[in-house]
Scaffold this active site. Structure first.
Site, PDB file in Angstrom:
ATOM      1  N   ASP A 117      63.380  59.104  37.157  1.00 11.29           N
ATOM      2  CA  ASP A 117      62.997  60.414  37.702  1.00 11.29           C
ATOM      3  C   ASP A 117      61.537  60.759  37.380  1.00 11.29           C
ATOM      4  O   ASP A 117      61.132  61.915  37.439  1.00 11.29           O
ATOM      5  CB  ASP A 117      63.937  61.522  37.186  1.00 11.29           C
ATOM      6  CG  ASP A 117      63.820  61.703  35.686  1.00 11.29           C
ATOM      7  OD1 ASP A 117      63.132  60.888  35.024  1.00 11.29           O
ATOM      8  OD2 ASP A 117      64.398  62.672  35.161  1.00 11.29           O
ATOM      9  N   HIS A 130      41.048  40.933  44.328  1.00 11.30           N
ATOM     10  CA  HIS A 130      41.682  42.191  43.928  1.00 11.30           C
ATOM     11  C   HIS A 130      42.531  42.012  42.674  1.00 11.30           C
ATOM     12  O   HIS A 130      43.651  42.508  42.579  1.00 11.30           O
ATOM     13  CB  HIS A 130      42.496  42.781  45.086  1.00 11.30           C
ATOM     14  CG  HIS A 130      41.641  43.446  46.112  1.00 11.30           C
ATOM     15  ND1 HIS A 130      42.104  43.876  47.324  1.00 11.30           N
ATOM     16  CD2 HIS A 130      40.323  43.760  46.104  1.00 11.30           C
ATOM     17  CE1 HIS A 130      41.121  44.418  48.022  1.00 11.30           C
ATOM     18  NE2 HIS A 130      40.019  44.349  47.296  1.00 11.30           N
ATOM     19  N   ASP A 158      35.115  45.929  38.929  1.00  9.25           N
ATOM     20  CA  ASP A 158      35.068  46.711  40.169  1.00  9.25           C
ATOM     21  C   ASP A 158      35.892  47.961  39.901  1.00  9.25           C
ATOM     22  O   ASP A 158      37.127  47.920  39.899  1.00  9.25           O
ATOM     23  CB  ASP A 158      35.654  45.877  41.317  1.00  9.25           C
ATOM     24  CG  ASP A 158      35.567  46.583  42.672  1.00  9.25           C
ATOM     25  OD1 ASP A 158      35.352  47.818  42.701  1.00  9.25           O
ATOM     26  OD2 ASP A 158      35.735  45.898  43.702  1.00  9.25           O
ATOM     27  N   ASP A 204      32.931  53.634  44.359  1.00  9.05           N
ATOM     28  CA  ASP A 204      33.412  52.244  44.407  1.00  9.05           C
ATOM     29  C   ASP A 204      32.258  51.333  44.022  1.00  9.05           C
ATOM     30  O   ASP A 204      31.379  51.056  44.838  1.00  9.05           O
ATOM     31  CB  ASP A 204      33.909  51.944  45.834  1.00  9.05           C
ATOM     32  CG  ASP A 204      34.495  50.540  45.953  1.00  9.05           C
ATOM     33  OD1 ASP A 204      34.607  49.842  44.933  1.00  9.05           O
ATOM     34  OD2 ASP A 204      34.833  50.156  47.087  1.00  9.05           O
ATOM     35  N   HIS A 225      34.692  37.861  52.331  1.00 10.60           N
ATOM     36  CA  HIS A 225      34.945  39.238  52.784  1.00 10.60           C
ATOM     37  C   HIS A 225      33.738  39.765  53.528  1.00 10.60           C
ATOM     38  O   HIS A 225      32.796  39.023  53.819  1.00 10.60           O
ATOM     39  CB  HIS A 225      35.361  40.133  51.614  1.00 10.60           C
ATOM     40  CG  HIS A 225      34.405  40.149  50.449  1.00 10.60           C
ATOM     41  ND1 HIS A 225      33.233  40.857  50.464  1.00 10.60           N
ATOM     42  CD2 HIS A 225      34.470  39.553  49.234  1.00 10.60           C
ATOM     43  CE1 HIS A 225      32.625  40.700  49.297  1.00 10.60           C
ATOM     44  NE2 HIS A 225      33.335  39.909  48.535  1.00 10.60           N
ATOM     45  N   HIS A 268      32.388  48.763  53.396  1.00  8.44           N
ATOM     46  CA  HIS A 268      33.322  49.634  54.137  1.00  8.44           C
ATOM     47  C   HIS A 268      32.863  51.077  54.000  1.00  8.44           C
ATOM     48  O   HIS A 268      32.053  51.402  53.124  1.00  8.44           O
ATOM     49  CB  HIS A 268      34.740  49.460  53.573  1.00  8.44           C
ATOM     50  CG  HIS A 268      34.814  49.575  52.077  1.00  8.44           C
ATOM     51  ND1 HIS A 268      34.908  50.783  51.423  1.00  8.44           N
ATOM     52  CD2 HIS A 268      34.748  48.634  51.089  1.00  8.44           C
ATOM     53  CE1 HIS A 268      34.937  50.571  50.111  1.00  8.44           C
ATOM     54  NE2 HIS A 268      34.818  49.279  49.875  1.00  8.44           N
ATOM     55  N   HIS A 317      38.657  53.065  51.028  1.00  9.76           N
ATOM     56  CA  HIS A 317      38.365  52.425  52.312  1.00  9.76           C
ATOM     57  C   HIS A 317      38.526  53.542  53.335  1.00  9.76           C
ATOM     58  O   HIS A 317      39.618  53.790  53.833  1.00  9.76           O
ATOM     59  CB  HIS A 317      39.313  51.253  52.593  1.00  9.76           C
ATOM     60  CG  HIS A 317      39.141  50.137  51.590  1.00  9.76           C
ATOM     61  ND1 HIS A 317      40.136  49.268  51.259  1.00  9.76           N
ATOM     62  CD2 HIS A 317      38.066  49.772  50.844  1.00  9.76           C
ATOM     63  CE1 HIS A 317      39.686  48.399  50.354  1.00  9.76           C
ATOM     64  NE2 HIS A 317      38.435  48.690  50.080  1.00  9.76           N
ATOM     65  N   GLU A 340      28.411  45.250  49.354  1.00  8.59           N
ATOM     66  CA  GLU A 340      29.049  44.510  48.262  1.00  8.59           C
ATOM     67  C   GLU A 340      29.235  43.028  48.520  1.00  8.59           C
ATOM     68  O   GLU A 340      30.353  42.532  48.594  1.00  8.59           O
ATOM     69  CB  GLU A 340      30.401  45.143  47.931  1.00  8.59           C
ATOM     70  CG  GLU A 340      31.308  45.379  49.140  1.00  8.59           C
ATOM     71  CD  GLU A 340      32.696  45.900  48.715  1.00  8.59           C
ATOM     72  OE1 GLU A 340      33.272  45.290  47.815  1.00  8.59           O
ATOM     73  OE2 GLU A 340      33.168  46.884  49.292  1.00  8.59           O
ATOM     74  N   TYR A 364      32.161  33.570  44.989  1.00 13.50           N
ATOM     75  CA  TYR A 364      33.287  33.272  44.106  1.00 13.50           C
ATOM     76  C   TYR A 364      33.529  31.771  44.147  1.00 13.50           C
ATOM     77  O   TYR A 364      33.867  31.223  45.192  1.00 13.50           O
ATOM     78  CB  TYR A 364      34.535  34.024  44.563  1.00 13.50           C
ATOM     79  CG  TYR A 364      34.246  35.472  44.915  1.00 13.50           C
ATOM     80  CD1 TYR A 364      34.277  36.466  43.940  1.00 13.50           C
ATOM     81  CD2 TYR A 364      33.890  35.829  46.219  1.00 13.50           C
ATOM     82  CE1 TYR A 364      33.978  37.790  44.261  1.00 13.50           C
ATOM     83  CE2 TYR A 364      33.580  37.140  46.545  1.00 13.50           C
ATOM     84  CZ  TYR A 364      33.626  38.117  45.566  1.00 13.50           C
ATOM     85  OH  TYR A 364      33.319  39.417  45.890  1.00 13.50           O
ATOM     86  N   ARG A 378      30.260  39.726  42.119  1.00 11.04           N
ATOM     87  CA  ARG A 378      30.146  40.709  43.197  1.00 11.04           C
ATOM     88  C   ARG A 378      29.264  41.840  42.681  1.00 11.04           C
ATOM     89  O   ARG A 378      29.343  42.194  41.506  1.00 11.04           O
ATOM     90  CB  ARG A 378      31.528  41.247  43.610  1.00 11.04           C
ATOM     91  CG  ARG A 378      31.466  42.332  44.681  1.00 11.04           C
ATOM     92  CD  ARG A 378      32.791  42.558  45.406  1.00 11.04           C
ATOM     93  NE  ARG A 378      33.856  43.071  44.558  1.00 11.04           N
ATOM     94  CZ  ARG A 378      34.914  42.383  44.168  1.00 11.04           C
ATOM     95  NH1 ARG A 378      35.064  41.124  44.536  1.00 11.04           N
ATOM     96  NH2 ARG A 378      35.838  42.947  43.409  1.00 11.04           N
ATOM     97  N   GLU A 390      28.175  45.691  43.933  1.00 11.87           N
ATOM     98  CA  GLU A 390      28.551  46.701  44.926  1.00 11.87           C
ATOM     99  C   GLU A 390      27.929  48.045  44.601  1.00 11.87           C
ATOM    100  O   GLU A 390      28.066  48.552  43.489  1.00 11.87           O
ATOM    101  CB  GLU A 390      30.077  46.854  44.957  1.00 11.87           C
ATOM    102  CG  GLU A 390      30.560  47.964  45.873  1.00 11.87           C
ATOM    103  CD  GLU A 390      32.080  48.015  45.982  1.00 11.87           C
ATOM    104  OE1 GLU A 390      32.763  47.639  45.005  1.00 11.87           O
ATOM    105  OE2 GLU A 390      32.576  48.423  47.042  1.00 11.87           O
TER     106      GLU A 390
HETATM  107 MN   LIG Z   1      34.463  48.297  47.844  1.00 14.61          MN
END
Ligand SMILES: [Mn+2]
Length: 397
Positions: free
Chosen positions: A34, A202, A219, A230, A309, A313, A320, A343, A347, A365, A367
């Site tokens: 709950d 991710h 990130d 972001d 990628h 965005h 996003h 970004e 990799y 990365r 960004e």
């Molecule tokens: Mn991003």
């Protein structure tokens, strides 16, 4: 409140007297048993009302005699409020949120036929999302604040980092900085990936011990007053980039700086992507990781195993954020007051064929959050350490 009112007026003008907007609040969601997840209002709903309670329905009915802005929401309830805190109730919906009329949530179904009478069905999602894509001055100010909090969080992570800490310990430093500055939640699950985990786009498991010699990719961005930041930074766990790490980092940074240069009205995210692809491909040739000539390697998309990628965005109430990326089948031209991320990344996981072992497990990365201005752009996150010398010096301090 005046800004929410302006948005409602604008959307009512667009849908006209035959239209009606009906929008539900986000549902409450159980995490287990709950216990609920922390409640987060639906972004469209919040954008038009500023109203944060669940079990609410917004109705905008242009030219309706009894009132155009109707809110169905929870009734005040002494017993429930002892447990969960105050509710605006119908009086509060009118007084504090400027509804013309407010009714108990339970009365919505019964009133729906009358509200719909004489109205035509249409989907206004696109219209609403096009509005959200262009940010107001007030929205930019809140987004700058979100970025500034995230700035201190990334600095804190860099200053705390050392070999043999666990990834979640860095995440904790980041969360601490978010929360102590009033950003209760991250805008998305923080990614803290060291070594081979830096190559998982991710990765949110954040459970590994970080080794001397690893790179760590962070990130993470806070949500502040519903607006997302972001940001990604990548740095060496021990505070000093190795030769290979340095080479890949410099390459990603060069592509990111060049991509930011393209961000201005009439340009497009595709221009940023093209620049990134070109610089990364040439760089991988120079490092002898790719073999062949630039044009044919770009044509063959030989960069894809390393950079899989896009350049970024839209950013706003959602990380996003909403808004079309293509118009008339073409990449959409940028306009002043859009906010987007830039970004690029490289990799090099252990399983890309034909890559010398010394490059393995380097994931980088970088960004930033970028506001398109009338004449070019402003990088909202420009102050967060990004050059190798800035990162090494903050980590040494
Ligand atoms: Mn991003």
């Amino acid at each position: 409140m005046s800004e929410y009112g302006y948005r409602r007026k604008k959307i009512m003008q667009a849908i006209g007297e035959k239209g009606i907007l009906i929008l539900s609040s986000a549902p409450e969601v159980y995490r287990n048993g709950d216990a609920l997840y922390p409640y987060r209002q639906n972004s469209d709903f919040y954008y038009l009302t500023g109203f944060e309670e669940p079990e609410s329905i917004l109705v905008l009915a242009p030219s309706r005699k009894e009132g155009e802005f109707i809110l169905f929401n929870r009734v005040q309830d002494k017993d429930k409020e002892i447990w969960d805190g105050p509710r605006a109730g119908q009086a509060g919906a009118i007084k504090s949120f400027h509804a013309d009329q407010a009714f108990p949530f339970s009365e919505f179904s019964a009133m729906l036929p009358a509200l719909l009478a004489g109205r035509e069905a249409m989907d206004i999602t696109l219209l609403l999302h096009e509005m959200r894509l262009l940010k107001s001055e007030a929205e930019i100010a809140v987004m700058q604040k979100a970025v500034d909090i995230t700035d201190s969080a990334h600095r804190r992570a860099m200053q705390t980092c050392k070999p043999n800490l666990y990834e979640y310990e860095l995440e904790a430093e980041i969360m601490y900085e978010f929360q102590r500055q009033g950003a209760r939640y991250p805008a998305y699950a923080s990614i803290v990936g060291a070594g081979r985990n830096s190559c998982i786009l991710h990765y949110v498991n954040n459970q590994q011990k970080m080794a001397d010699g690893d790179l760590v990719l962070v990130d993470a961005g806070c949500e502040y007053q519903y607006y997302a930041s972001d940001i990604t930074r990548t740095f060496p766990v021990n505070g000093k980039f190795s030769g290979e790490q340095r080479a890949i980092y410099e390459l990603v940074l060069a592509s990111q700086l060049a991509a930011i240069q393209t961000i201005k009205p009439q340009s497009s995210w595709q221009a940023a992507q093209d620049v990134i692809v070109k610089i990364i491909t040439q760089g991988l040739i120079d490092l002898r990781i790719l073999k062949g000539d630039l044009t044919s390697l770009i044509e063959k998309q030989a960069y894809l195993p390393f950079y899989m990628h896009k350049s970024g965005h839209w950013l706003g109430l959602d990380v996003h954020d909403v808004g079309l990326y293509h118009v008339n089948g073409k990449p959409r031209p940028l306009e002043a007051n859009m906010v987007l991320t830039v970004e690029p990344g490289i990799y090099i996981s252990g399983d890309i064929e034909g890559v010398d072992k010394r490059w393995h497990h380097i994931g980088v990365r970088i960004e930033d959050d970028v506001w398109v201005t009338d004449t070019g752009c402003k990088v909202l996150s420009a102050n967060i350490p990004k050059t190798i010398s800035d990162i090494e010096s903050i980590m040494a301090s």
